[in-house]
Design a protein around this motif. Structure first.
Motif, PDB file in Angstrom:
ATOM      1  N   LEU A 156       0.819  -1.218   0.000  1.00 62.42           N
ATOM      2  CA  LEU A 156       0.000   0.000   0.000  1.00 62.42           C
ATOM      3  C   LEU A 156       0.852   1.266   0.000  1.00 62.42           C
ATOM      4  CD1 LEU A 156      -2.895   0.946   0.003  1.00 62.42           C
ATOM      5  CD2 LEU A 156      -2.866   0.941   2.496  1.00 62.42           C
ATOM      6  N   LEU A 157       1.876   1.243   0.861  1.00 63.24           N
ATOM      7  CA  LEU A 157       2.706   2.455   0.966  1.00 63.24           C
ATOM      8  C   LEU A 157       3.366   2.812  -0.361  1.00 63.24           C
ATOM      9  CD1 LEU A 157       3.714   4.520   3.016  1.00 63.24           C
ATOM     10  CD2 LEU A 157       5.620   3.018   3.519  1.00 63.24           C
ATOM     11  N   PRO A 158       4.038   1.841  -0.996  1.00 64.55           N
ATOM     12  CA  PRO A 158       4.616   2.186  -2.300  1.00 64.55           C
ATOM     13  C   PRO A 158       3.550   2.584  -3.312  1.00 64.55           C
ATOM     14  CG  PRO A 158       5.490   0.085  -1.526  1.00 64.55           C
ATOM     15  CD  PRO A 158       4.393   0.474  -0.593  1.00 64.55           C
ATOM     16  N   ALA A 159       2.394   1.894  -3.276  1.00 66.83           N
ATOM     17  CA  ALA A 159       1.336   2.201  -4.247  1.00 66.83           C
ATOM     18  C   ALA A 159       0.869   3.645  -4.084  1.00 66.83           C
ATOM     19  CB  ALA A 159       0.169   1.239  -4.068  1.00 66.83           C
ATOM     20  N   ARG A 204      13.387   8.741  -2.273  1.00 70.05           N
ATOM     21  CA  ARG A 204      14.622   8.318  -1.626  1.00 70.05           C
ATOM     22  C   ARG A 204      14.503   8.423  -0.111  1.00 70.05           C
ATOM     23  NH1 ARG A 204      20.485  10.473  -3.457  1.00 70.05           N
ATOM     24  NH2 ARG A 204      19.848  12.389  -2.501  1.00 70.05           N
ATOM     25  N   ARG A 205      13.854   9.465   0.366  1.00 69.47           N
ATOM     26  CA  ARG A 205      13.716   9.622   1.823  1.00 69.47           C
ATOM     27  C   ARG A 205      12.910   8.474   2.393  1.00 69.47           C
ATOM     28  NH1 ARG A 205      13.456  15.217   0.867  1.00 69.47           N
ATOM     29  NH2 ARG A 205      11.222  15.161   0.585  1.00 69.47           N
ATOM     30  N   LEU A 206      11.819   8.120   1.694  1.00 68.83           N
ATOM     31  CA  LEU A 206      10.963   7.034   2.178  1.00 68.83           C
ATOM     32  C   LEU A 206      11.732   5.720   2.180  1.00 68.83           C
ATOM     33  CD1 LEU A 206       8.192   6.207   3.118  1.00 68.83           C
ATOM     34  CD2 LEU A 206       7.458   6.050   0.749  1.00 68.83           C
ATOM     35  N   ARG A 207      12.493   5.483   1.127  1.00 65.84           N
ATOM     36  CA  ARG A 207      13.255   4.231   1.050  1.00 65.84           C
ATOM     37  C   ARG A 207      14.325   4.193   2.131  1.00 65.84           C
ATOM     38  NH1 ARG A 207      15.625   2.121  -3.930  1.00 65.84           N
ATOM     39  NH2 ARG A 207      15.379   0.236  -2.721  1.00 65.84           N
ATOM     40  N   THR A 208      14.963   5.329   2.373  1.00 61.40           N
ATOM     41  CA  THR A 208      15.968   5.367   3.445  1.00 61.40           C
ATOM     42  C   THR A 208      15.302   5.066   4.786  1.00 61.40           C
ATOM     43  OG1 THR A 208      17.244   7.002   2.222  1.00 61.40           O
ATOM     44  CG2 THR A 208      17.703   6.816   4.567  1.00 61.40           C
ATOM     45  N   ALA A 209      14.112   5.641   4.983  1.00 60.38           N
ATOM     46  CA  ALA A 209      13.401   5.401   6.247  1.00 60.38           C
ATOM     47  C   ALA A 209      13.035   3.927   6.396  1.00 60.38           C
ATOM     48  CB  ALA A 209      12.133   6.256   6.310  1.00 60.38           C
ATOM     49  N   LEU A 210      12.578   3.303   5.313  1.00 58.87           N
ATOM     50  CA  LEU A 210      12.204   1.887   5.367  1.00 58.87           C
ATOM     51  C   LEU A 210      13.423   1.023   5.655  1.00 58.87           C
ATOM     52  CD1 LEU A 210       9.606   1.625   2.478  1.00 58.87           C
ATOM     53  CD2 LEU A 210       9.189   1.175   4.898  1.00 58.87           C
TER      54      LEU A 210
END
Lengths: 230, 806
Positions: free
Chosen positions: B389-392, B415-421
């Motif tokens: 859901l989040l990526p979608a 990039r920020r979201l991926r770093t956080a994940l």
């Protein structure tokens, strides 16, 4: 006569892809003296970009010699080429190639950071370069906030701030409208008048004539060198 | 259907990334189903149909070595004696009925051939209280539990199949158990041959005869049915009060004995609820780590499709349509992962069961049943919501600018979201690894604690002579001498002896003693010690070092002046700073002669069972001075596998005692292993899970860095063109990988430390051991660096010409 800044002798470049040999350049002999403004012209696929890559030490010749500022550079290692490139060459690309996450100041400063220069000296050089191209007032802006012409001026500032021996411009007006293109060409002219050595690739005859000498390439060979009318 | 077909095509096109997602999820689902099966087994280990009004009732003892059902609130949950239970039953107003049983063994004789079987001797009401329904026949009647009633048994399914070949007509037949006839009333269903009754062959209705049982013989497991309206706390308070009264009335036997009523599940251990909770938490951590990893991959894939989605938006697709499409792709991946994960889980569980061995009570009973399968399926369906859901939502935001040429090299929001994940993954992994490391360290500590004896090439077995023989002390001694002589005559046997308690295999018997001529005081004030009746060559057979004085000699075995050997801890505690040799002590327990015993030697401390390495005082009396019908023989052999000699031993003993077979033959190494077996195997399983989680996190870091390199190829090419050295590019890319590791590691470590201290009591682990935290941080850092290095190195070799090509 002083030694040329750049000397290519019997330079050859062959690409091998899936066992197919492509002779991009063959028997190239070129000299560029300090303070010259040279353009490289020719049809698509004639080897202009390949030649510029070799001049800019982004690529190495398959054969032949390359002397830059009295230093043989054809067979340097990856790291050595990077070092020479950083100090001797300033690039201006067709699509500007500014880094989107860095502001104008940081983009121009980038090559200086690879020299280990002190922050104060970097700041002084960057400011001077931006003023030279008329973009000092946009130092904190991001590239996405600038027009194409403004971005290219920033790219020119980045190319000159390190005081390289030569500026290599690859189709610098290719992504600009005629007005902005003219503006960039005027800027290059100014730089040349100030003593910069410029080598420009273009297939636009209008801009090729800005250079004092044009080297014509065809099928990877130098077929003609013409001098601009005074 | 078109949407599903398109989703399948998209997944197939991105097969490499899809494989990473499916394998990561499958492994986490497999780990979850394995943990779910362990939890399911524990929760149902007491096979009660309706647990709602049943509670565990236990005597308590402050000494950990008395624990029969683990520890609770710092006291041992010990077994209960028949006289104590009879008093509770007579006086309790909060408990309607008590149900009691104990594990035992008996000799079954069929066609003249004796066989030792495992039995549960129980009050007649156990089957009714637990809700047993027999597969055939009936359960016990109330009168069958009374003294003098004819013997009645219920046969378990496992014995019915093994011994009777699942023969019909067993019900109503008669068996000879311990020389007495017992009628077979019924055959129990397979569901009862698990959990606490895993290896039981028979249930035998046994009377509670308070007159004949010793008050300090505490071997009963007790349950209670609460009176309607009574709570567990009320019942506990009442029994505690009754126990206090019994302490006053029977100081010799009950000086340290309390009583407690606890929830049914705590029969398995006082901290069982916390253990189940932590296992569920670990499973959740694993799934969360996998979801964070997969979200990252999905974000990366989505970022690569920004342009495609922007085109679809330009052609009229709404955001909901994008989300639906991406969620469908996530569901396809989750379904594949679920199927693979359940298969992996089933295989993993089989492998663990084989590794743990058939004797493992914990793992032997686990199974991939419907409940566990449902857990796996549920996780598989919930996961698409979690990781898709989040990526979608992130990727489906329309951005018309994507359709134009731009100078942006990376979408900074993504990039920020991926770093956080990635940071979240790393943090969760640190928490998981610290918890598991604490558990593992405890097992290591127990496993490496000094034993005080040499278990190599040594075996133990039991022989029990029936009370009906009426053998007196002298005949028991004579019998013992005969058996030991026969054993020592066997080839490959070095020496043999016997004992009342096998080290590590039997719980200690604790008795109060008086020291020298010191005033006795009240029973509660008397010092207490473990007591062992040991044969002549016991110390040399088990290679227990004698530190001072001597071991037993033949003079001590003749029933003459009593001699005793004490352990170092006993010497230190009872005669601090002095030599114990020549001193005396007197046993003050029911059934023991109150004769002053002279200390003739001091031996090394022997580690008892379930003591986590803590050792109390131990006193050894000559077996001949206190002979018992139940004899535990220890035999040192020259064979690498001492169990090879069991058939020969069985035959040799049968020549002396044809009616009672030997049983419970184990090597001492098996006994050692069983002491920590479940924890050991559990620790290995969880360590494997932690390493898998670390690998998943490393894959996450690799994916993040590799994707960043791909996204920044042009930028990296530009930097190289401007003169960046390859090393500078490597450093820049590595920082992409180390940043989330640093953030996640710091937060994860803080949470891990807090959690470790909170759960230390549950796992009896040491949360203060700095080596654990340092080791976890180093492992995670190394894994992250290693994962980042490959893409970083690749980045430094990017061809600037190719990268900058328009």
């Amino acid at each position: 006569m002083t030694a040329p800044l750049i000397k290519l002798e019997t330079v050859k470049k062959v690409f091998l892809t899936d066992e197919v040999e492509t002779h991009a350049l063959d028997n190239i002999n070129i000299e560029i003296h300090r303070g010259e403004y040279v353009s490289i012209a020719g049809p698509s696929g004639c080897g202009k970009s390949t030649l510029l890559s070799i001049l800019g030490l982004l690529d190495t010749p398959t054969d032949g010699t390359y002397t830059l500022n009295d230093q043989a550079v054809a067979k340097l290692s990856l790291a050595q080429r990077a070092r020479v490139r950083n100090r001797e060459v300033g690039f201006i690309f067709q699509s500007f190639n500014l880094i989107g996450d860095l502001n104008v100041f940081e983009n121009v400063e980038l090559p200086l950071t690879y020299r280990g220069m002190r922050a104060a000296e970097r700041k002084q050089r960057v400011t001077a370069a931006l003023e030279r191209v008329g973009m000092a007032h946009r130092a904190k802006h991001l590239p996405s906030q600038l027009s194409g012409g403004q971005q290219q001026r920033v790219a020119v500032a980045r190319a000159v701030c390190g005081e390289p021996s030569i500026l290599l411009a690859d189709e610098p007006t290719g992504n600009l409208d005629s007005k902005n293109g003219e503006a960039v060409m005027d800027l290059l002219k100014e730089l040349h008048m100030s003593g910069a050595t410029i080598c420009m690739v273009t297939h636009d005859a209008r801009y090729a004539s800005h250079a004092a000498r044009t080297i014509h390439l065809f099928d990877g060979r130098v077929v003609e060198e013409s001098v601009a009318a005074v | 259907m078109t949407g599903l077909w398109q989703a399948l095509r998209t997944v197939r096109r991105q097969s490499a990334s899809a494989a990473v997602v499916v394998v990561t999820l499958a492994v986490s689902i497999a780990a979850t189903t394995i943990i779910a099966s362990l939890i399911e087994f524990l929760v149902h280990a007491i096979p009660v149909a309706d647990p709602s009004r049943l509670a565990m009732v236990s005597s308590t003892d402050p000494r950990p070595s008395q624990a029969q059902s683990g520890m609770s609130g710092g006291v041992a949950l010990s077994g209960t004696s028949v006289p104590d239970l009879v008093d509770w039953s007579a006086r309790s107003r909060t408990i309607d009925e008590f149900i009691a049983f104990r594990y035992d063994s008996a000799t079954l004789r069929e066609n003249g051939v004796p066989e030792r079987v495992r039995v549960v001797r129980t009050t007649a009401n156990l089957p009714t209280a637990f809700g047993f329904q027999p597969a055939f026949g009936r359960i016990f009647r109330a009168e069958e539990g009374r003294a003098g009633a004819p013997g009645v048994v219920l046969v378990t399914d496992r014995f019915w199949r093994r011994h009777f070949d699942a023969r019909a007509g067993v019900v109503g037949s008669s068996l000879i158990l311990d020389g007495a006839p017992h009628a077979v009333a019924g055959v129990l269903p397979p569901a009862l041959s698990r959990g606490i009754f895993t290896d039981v062959d028979f249930f035998v209705a046994a009377p509670l005869d308070a007159a004949r049982a010793a008050r300090d013989d505490r071997r009963l497991f007790v349950f209670g049915r609460l009176r309607p309206g009574a709570t567990i706390d009320q019942a506990s308070a009442e029994l505690s009060s009754i126990a206090a009264d019994l302490r006053r009335r029977y100081p010799a036997t009950n000086a340290q004995t309390g009583a407690v009523v606890r929830p049914l599940l705590e029969q398995l251990g006082g901290n069982i609820a916390a253990i189940v909770g932590i296992m569920a938490f670990i499973a959740a951590l694993i799934v969360a780590t996998a979801c964070a990893n997969v979200s990252n991959v999905m974000l990366a894939l989505g970022a690569a499709r920004h342009r495609e989605l922007s085109i679809r938006s330009a052609l009229g697709a709404g955001r909901l349509e994008h989300v639906r499409r991406l969620m469908l792709e996530a569901a396809v991946l989750a379904a594949a992962a679920g199927a693979l994960g359940i298969l992996l889980g089933a295989s993993g569980l089989d492998a663990i069961k084989r590794f743990a061995g058939p004797e493992s009570r914990l793992f032997g009973g686990t199974a991939m049943n419907l409940w566990v399968l449902a857990t796996g399926v549920l996780v598989s369906f919930v996961l698409p919501l979690a990781f898709g859901l989040l990526p979608a939502l992130n990727v489906s935001k329309p951005n018309a600018a994507e359709l134009k040429d731009g100078t942006r090299t990376i979408h900074p929001g993504s990039r920020r979201l991926r770093t956080a994940l990635t940071a979240l993954q790393v943090g969760l992994t640190v928490v998981l690894m610290v918890q598991i490391a604490i558990m593992g360290r405890r097992v290591l500590t127990i496993g490496t604690a000094p034993l005080g004896f040499d278990p190599e090439r040594t075996l133990a077995f039991t022989l029990e002579l029936p009370e009906s023989r009426g053998l007196d002390a002298e005949r028991l001694r004579s019998f013992e001498r005969q058996v030991v002589a026969e054993l020592e005559a066997l080839p490959q046997v070095d020496s043999a002896s016997l004992t009342s308690r096998v080290p590590m295999g039997d719980r200690e018997q604790i008795v109060p003693v008086t020291i020298d001529n010191r005033p006795a005081g009240t029973p509660a004030e008397m010092p207490a010690t473990a007591i062992v009746a040991a044969g002549l060559d016991f110390f040399s057979t088990l290679r227990v070092p004698v530190d001072e004085g001597r071991a037993f000699t033949p003079a001590d075995a003749g029933g003459g002046p009593p001699a005793v050997v004490v352990s170092r801890e006993a010497a230190r505690r009872f005669w601090p700073g002095q030599s114990a040799v020549g001193r005396t002590l007197t046993v003050r327990a029911e059934g023991w002669p109150a004769t002053p015993l002279r200390v003739v030697g001091v031996v090394r401390d022997v580690r008892p069972a379930d003591a986590d390495g803590r050792v109390g005082p131990q006193v050894y009396v000559p077996w001949s001075w206190h002979p018992e019908r139940r004899m535990r023989f220890v035999v040192r052999t020259t064979a690498d596998d001492p169990l090879q000699l069991v058939p020969a031993i069985r035959a040799r003993v049968a020549m002396i005692e044809p009616d009672e077979p030997i049983f419970d033959a184990f090597s001492m190494k098996q006994i050692l292993y069983q002491d920590v077996a479940s924890e050991y195997v559990l620790s290995i399983v969880f360590t494997a899970i932690a390493l898998i989680a670390l690998a998943v996190a490393a894959v996450g870091v690799y994916g993040l860095v590799a994707h960043n390199v791909t996204q920044r190829t042009r930028e990296i090419g530009l930097r190289l063109a401007l003169g960046a050295a390859p090393a500078a590019v490597i450093r820049m890319v590595l920082s992409d990988g180390t940043r989330p590791v640093l953030y996640g590691g710091v937060v994860g470590l803080a949470v891990a430390v807090a959690l470790a201290f909170a759960t230390a009591a549950t796992f009896l682990g040491n949360a203060r051991d700095p080596i654990i935290y340092v080791a976890v941080v180093l492992m995670v850092s190394f894994a992250a660096l290693a994962a980042s290095y490959m893409p970083a190195r690749r980045a430094s070799h990017i061809d600037p010409v190719e990268a900058l090509r328009d």
